[in-house]
Design a protein around this motif. Structure first.
Motif, PDB file in Angstrom:
ATOM      1  N   LEU A  87      -8.707   8.036 -12.454  1.00 34.14           N
ATOM      2  CA  LEU A  87      -8.335   6.630 -12.293  1.00 34.14           C
ATOM      3  C   LEU A  87      -7.240   6.469 -11.240  1.00 34.14           C
ATOM      4  CD1 LEU A  87      -8.290   5.532 -16.054  1.00 34.14           C
ATOM      5  CD2 LEU A  87     -10.086   5.126 -14.356  1.00 34.14           C
ATOM      6  N   ILE A  88      -6.271   7.377 -11.270  1.00 31.67           N
ATOM      7  CA  ILE A  88      -5.189   7.337 -10.281  1.00 31.67           C
ATOM      8  C   ILE A  88      -5.733   7.612  -8.885  1.00 31.67           C
ATOM      9  CG2 ILE A  88      -3.093   8.505  -9.498  1.00 31.67           C
ATOM     10  CD1 ILE A  88      -2.376   8.944 -12.435  1.00 31.67           C
ATOM     11  N   GLN A  89      -6.656   8.574  -8.796  1.00 34.01           N
ATOM     12  CA  GLN A  89      -7.199   8.944  -7.490  1.00 34.01           C
ATOM     13  C   GLN A  89      -8.022   7.816  -6.870  1.00 34.01           C
ATOM     14  OE1 GLN A  89      -7.413  13.523  -8.967  1.00 34.01           O
ATOM     15  NE2 GLN A  89      -9.300  12.636  -8.220  1.00 34.01           N
ATOM     16  N   ILE A  90      -8.746   7.068  -7.698  1.00 33.37           N
ATOM     17  CA  ILE A  90      -9.502   5.928  -7.169  1.00 33.37           C
ATOM     18  C   ILE A  90      -8.534   4.916  -6.557  1.00 33.37           C
ATOM     19  CG2 ILE A  90     -10.933   3.944  -7.802  1.00 33.37           C
ATOM     20  CD1 ILE A  90     -12.238   5.751  -9.935  1.00 33.37           C
ATOM     21  N   CYS A  91      -7.439   4.672  -7.256  1.00 35.95           N
ATOM     22  CA  CYS A  91      -6.396   3.774  -6.744  1.00 35.95           C
ATOM     23  C   CYS A  91      -5.808   4.324  -5.449  1.00 35.95           C
ATOM     24  CB  CYS A  91      -5.310   3.606  -7.807  1.00 35.95           C
ATOM     25  SG  CYS A  91      -3.943   2.542  -7.307  1.00 35.95           S
ATOM     26  N   ILE A  92      -5.569   5.635  -5.429  1.00 31.15           N
ATOM     27  CA  ILE A  92      -4.999   6.285  -4.244  1.00 31.15           C
ATOM     28  C   ILE A  92      -5.921   6.130  -3.039  1.00 31.15           C
ATOM     29  CG2 ILE A  92      -4.528   8.557  -3.223  1.00 31.15           C
ATOM     30  CD1 ILE A  92      -3.272   9.369  -5.878  1.00 31.15           C
ATOM     31  N   ILE A  93      -7.215   6.344  -3.249  1.00 26.23           N
ATOM     32  CA  ILE A  93      -8.185   6.280  -2.153  1.00 26.23           C
ATOM     33  C   ILE A  93      -8.184   4.889  -1.517  1.00 26.23           C
ATOM     34  CG2 ILE A  93     -10.646   6.347  -1.577  1.00 26.23           C
ATOM     35  CD1 ILE A  93     -10.894   8.484  -3.860  1.00 26.23           C
ATOM     36  N   VAL A  94      -8.234   3.865  -2.362  1.00 22.86           N
ATOM     37  CA  VAL A  94      -8.280   2.485  -1.856  1.00 22.86           C
ATOM     38  C   VAL A  94      -7.040   2.165  -1.029  1.00 22.86           C
ATOM     39  CG1 VAL A  94      -8.266   0.053  -2.527  1.00 22.86           C
ATOM     40  CG2 VAL A  94      -9.758   1.665  -3.737  1.00 22.86           C
TER      41      VAL A  94
ATOM     42  N   SER B 141       0.825  -1.202   0.000  1.00 20.21           N
ATOM     43  CA  SER B 141       0.000   0.000   0.000  1.00 20.21           C
ATOM     44  C   SER B 141       0.865   1.260   0.000  1.00 20.21           C
ATOM     45  CB  SER B 141      -0.925   0.012   1.221  1.00 20.21           C
ATOM     46  OG  SER B 141      -1.812  -1.085   1.194  1.00 20.21           O
ATOM     47  N   LYS B 142       1.923   1.234   0.806  1.00 14.20           N
ATOM     48  CA  LYS B 142       2.809   2.392   0.889  1.00 14.20           C
ATOM     49  C   LYS B 142       3.489   2.658  -0.445  1.00 14.20           C
ATOM     50  CE  LYS B 142       6.522   4.314   3.757  1.00 14.20           C
ATOM     51  NZ  LYS B 142       7.392   4.082   4.937  1.00 14.20           N
ATOM     52  N   ILE B 143       3.962   1.605  -1.087  1.00 14.39           N
ATOM     53  CA  ILE B 143       4.625   1.755  -2.387  1.00 14.39           C
ATOM     54  C   ILE B 143       3.666   2.329  -3.424  1.00 14.39           C
ATOM     55  CG2 ILE B 143       5.623   0.495  -4.334  1.00 14.39           C
ATOM     56  CD1 ILE B 143       6.843  -1.444  -2.287  1.00 14.39           C
ATOM     57  N   ILE B 144       2.436   1.805  -3.427  1.00 15.87           N
ATOM     58  CA  ILE B 144       1.448   2.267  -4.403  1.00 15.87           C
ATOM     59  C   ILE B 144       1.042   3.715  -4.145  1.00 15.87           C
ATOM     60  CG2 ILE B 144      -0.920   1.958  -5.238  1.00 15.87           C
ATOM     61  CD1 ILE B 144      -0.509  -1.050  -4.912  1.00 15.87           C
ATOM     62  N   VAL B 145       0.810   4.057  -2.868  1.00 16.05           N
ATOM     63  CA  VAL B 145       0.432   5.434  -2.529  1.00 16.05           C
ATOM     64  C   VAL B 145       1.548   6.406  -2.901  1.00 16.05           C
ATOM     65  CG1 VAL B 145      -0.060   7.038  -0.628  1.00 16.05           C
ATOM     66  CG2 VAL B 145      -1.194   4.809  -0.713  1.00 16.05           C
ATOM     67  N   ILE B 146       2.780   6.056  -2.579  1.00 15.46           N
ATOM     68  CA  ILE B 146       3.908   6.931  -2.919  1.00 15.46           C
ATOM     69  C   ILE B 146       4.076   7.023  -4.439  1.00 15.46           C
ATOM     70  CG2 ILE B 146       6.429   7.166  -2.812  1.00 15.46           C
ATOM     71  CD1 ILE B 146       6.297   5.978   0.005  1.00 15.46           C
ATOM     72  N   GLY B 147       3.984   5.876  -5.119  1.00 15.04           N
ATOM     73  CA  GLY B 147       4.144   5.858  -6.578  1.00 15.04           C
ATOM     74  C   GLY B 147       3.081   6.663  -7.298  1.00 15.04           C
ATOM     75  N   THR B 148       1.827   6.472  -6.895  1.00 22.50           N
ATOM     76  CA  THR B 148       0.742   7.196  -7.553  1.00 22.50           C
ATOM     77  C   THR B 148       0.808   8.690  -7.267  1.00 22.50           C
ATOM     78  OG1 THR B 148      -0.687   6.573  -5.677  1.00 22.50           O
ATOM     79  CG2 THR B 148      -0.888   5.283  -7.697  1.00 22.50           C
TER      80      THR B 148
ATOM     81  N   ALA C  66      -0.758  16.065  -3.535  1.00 23.69           N
ATOM     82  CA  ALA C  66       0.191  14.969  -3.694  1.00 23.69           C
ATOM     83  C   ALA C  66       1.285  15.036  -2.622  1.00 23.69           C
ATOM     84  CB  ALA C  66       0.815  15.016  -5.085  1.00 23.69           C
ATOM     85  N   THR C  67       1.742  16.233  -2.328  1.00 24.12           N
ATOM     86  CA  THR C  67       2.762  16.412  -1.287  1.00 24.12           C
ATOM     87  C   THR C  67       2.218  15.980   0.066  1.00 24.12           C
ATOM     88  OG1 THR C  67       3.722  18.277  -2.502  1.00 24.12           O
ATOM     89  CG2 THR C  67       4.294  18.084  -0.168  1.00 24.12           C
ATOM     90  N   LEU C  68       0.946  16.309   0.310  1.00 28.05           N
ATOM     91  CA  LEU C  68       0.286  15.906   1.557  1.00 28.05           C
ATOM     92  C   LEU C  68       0.271  14.386   1.681  1.00 28.05           C
ATOM     93  CD1 LEU C  68      -1.238  17.604   3.790  1.00 28.05           C
ATOM     94  CD2 LEU C  68      -3.350  16.902   2.668  1.00 28.05           C
ATOM     95  N   GLY C  69      -0.078  13.726   0.582  1.00 25.13           N
ATOM     96  CA  GLY C  69      -0.121  12.264   0.596  1.00 25.13           C
ATOM     97  C   GLY C  69       1.246  11.644   0.767  1.00 25.13           C
ATOM     98  N   LEU C  70       2.251  12.209   0.126  1.00 21.02           N
ATOM     99  CA  LEU C  70       3.616  11.680   0.244  1.00 21.02           C
ATOM    100  C   LEU C  70       4.148  11.808   1.668  1.00 21.02           C
ATOM    101  CD1 LEU C  70       5.229  12.996  -3.064  1.00 21.02           C
ATOM    102  CD2 LEU C  70       4.853  10.605  -2.441  1.00 21.02           C
ATOM    103  N   ILE C  71       3.893  12.953   2.295  1.00 19.57           N
ATOM    104  CA  ILE C  71       4.342  13.153   3.679  1.00 19.57           C
ATOM    105  C   ILE C  71       3.639  12.173   4.614  1.00 19.57           C
ATOM    106  CG2 ILE C  71       4.348  14.756   5.638  1.00 19.57           C
ATOM    107  CD1 ILE C  71       4.661  17.033   3.601  1.00 19.57           C
ATOM    108  N   GLY C  72       2.310  12.026   4.425  1.00 23.50           N
ATOM    109  CA  GLY C  72       1.542  11.115   5.273  1.00 23.50           C
ATOM    110  C   GLY C  72       1.998   9.681   5.139  1.00 23.50           C
ATOM    111  N   ALA C  73       2.279   9.256   3.902  1.00 23.58           N
ATOM    112  CA  ALA C  73       2.696   7.875   3.663  1.00 23.58           C
ATOM    113  C   ALA C  73       4.116   7.620   4.149  1.00 23.58           C
ATOM    114  CB  ALA C  73       2.586   7.552   2.171  1.00 23.58           C
ATOM    115  N   CYS C  74       5.035   8.534   3.835  1.00 19.90           N
ATOM    116  CA  CYS C  74       6.443   8.335   4.195  1.00 19.90           C
ATOM    117  C   CYS C  74       6.680   8.451   5.703  1.00 19.90           C
ATOM    118  CB  CYS C  74       7.324   9.346   3.460  1.00 19.90           C
ATOM    119  SG  CYS C  74       7.373   9.100   1.671  1.00 19.90           S
ATOM    120  N   CYS C  75       5.936   9.353   6.355  1.00 20.04           N
ATOM    121  CA  CYS C  75       6.133   9.588   7.792  1.00 20.04           C
ATOM    122  C   CYS C  75       5.142   8.817   8.659  1.00 20.04           C
ATOM    123  CB  CYS C  75       6.016  11.087   8.095  1.00 20.04           C
ATOM    124  SG  CYS C  75       7.231  12.096   7.233  1.00 20.04           S
ATOM    125  N   LYS C  76       4.300   8.013   8.029  1.00 21.14           N
ATOM    126  CA  LYS C  76       3.319   7.187   8.745  1.00 21.14           C
ATOM    127  C   LYS C  76       2.392   8.011   9.639  1.00 21.14           C
ATOM    128  CE  LYS C  76       6.205   3.019   8.829  1.00 21.14           C
ATOM    129  NZ  LYS C  76       6.730   1.928   9.669  1.00 21.14           N
TER     130      LYS C  76
END
Length: 272
Positions: free
Chosen positions: A251-258, A9-16, A81-91
């Motif tokens: 399409l990317i955002q749907i993947c991101i949400i999941v 999940s982390k890899i996908i969230v960061i990648g997307t 996107a920056t918000l999501g990257l910070i949240g995913a990388c910093c847990k």
């Protein structure tokens, strides 16, 4: 199993979100270019664009606001996107939840825009073309850059700046100007106005003379492309690109949400 889910999940969230960042930049760049380097946004041409409307919205407002819309959405996507990257990388679970909610709202808005876009896009070409032709045949009265006649001068500026002639391509002495007030008045005996001629500029417009161009429309002396095609090659391409970018983003955002919610579940014990 939980660890595996978290990692995937982390890899996908960061990648997307990295792709999301690229989409944001892809929206900002054309927005900036449109503000700085598109002849159709010239103040000399805007009075004409303001006479042409589509579903109650005039083309002048669209041309003026479209670059700002691109830049605004591009910056918003970069922020999200920056918000999501910070949240995913910093847990940071709370940040991820806020991020997911924002993405859900954005996705719903984009789906509505896409439906509206694809329904209206097919009607856009013929509507704008008919509007332009109507303005030319009813209000084009003089081959001058006199801004007191806003429609005529705007057409003449557009011919020069966009390097086009008429609404449809001029292929012979019979063309869009035949039924204009100009041809039955000041332009009697002429085939096309000076603005269509290659080499004419604003500085030389008053004294410019080339009978091979204006009187006989000799091939090679004037711009052969119709202004409608030039306009749609600019705005049509931009609108199509924006539509496809928006579709990819959804399409990317749907993947991101999941996967963001899956990641949140795996961070249940994280300190926020």
């Amino acid at each position: 199993m939980c660890c595996c889910t978290e990692t995937i999940s982390k890899i996908i969230v960061i990648g997307t979100n990295i792709i999301f960042l690229i989409i944001g930049i892809a929206l900002i760049i054309p927005g900036i270019l449109m503000l700085t380097d598109i002849d159709l946004l010239s103040e000399n041409i805007k009075p004409l664009l303001e006479q042409i409307s589509f579903n109650g919205v005039n083309l002048g407002n669209i041309s003026g606001n479209l670059p700002i819309v691109f830049i605004f959405f591009g910056v918003a996507i970069l922020f999200i996107a920056t918000l999501g990257l910070i949240g995913a990388c910093c847990k940071i679970k709370t940040l991820l939840v806020i991020y997911a909610i924002i993405v859900i709202i954005l996705t719903v808005a984009e789906v509505v825009i896409l439906v509206f876009f694809f329904v209206l896009r097919s009607h856009l070409d013929s509507t704008i073309k008919n509007e332009f032709a109507s303005q030319l045949t009813s209000k084009y009265t003089q081959d001058l850059l006199d801004k007191s006649d806003t429609v005529s001068s705007s057409f003449n500026y557009m011919f020069m700046e966009a390097e086009c002639c008429g609404v449809n391509a001029v292929t012979s002495t019979t063309n869009d100007f035949d039924n204009s007030p100009w041809r039955s008045g000041a332009g009697s005996g002429k085939k096309i106005p000076k603005g269509c001629c290659k080499g004419v500029t604003e500085a030389t417009y008053t004294t410019y003379s080339n009978p091979a161009c204006t009187d006989t429309a000799t091939s090679g002396t004037y711009w052969p492309s119709g202004c409608y095609d030039v306009i749609m090659s600019t705005f049509g391409t931009i609108l199509n690109s924006m539509g496809y970018i928006c579709l990819v983003a959804v399409l990317i955002q749907i993947c991101i949400i999941v996967f963001t919610f899956l990641l949140c579940c795996s961070y249940m014990t994280s300190v926020v």
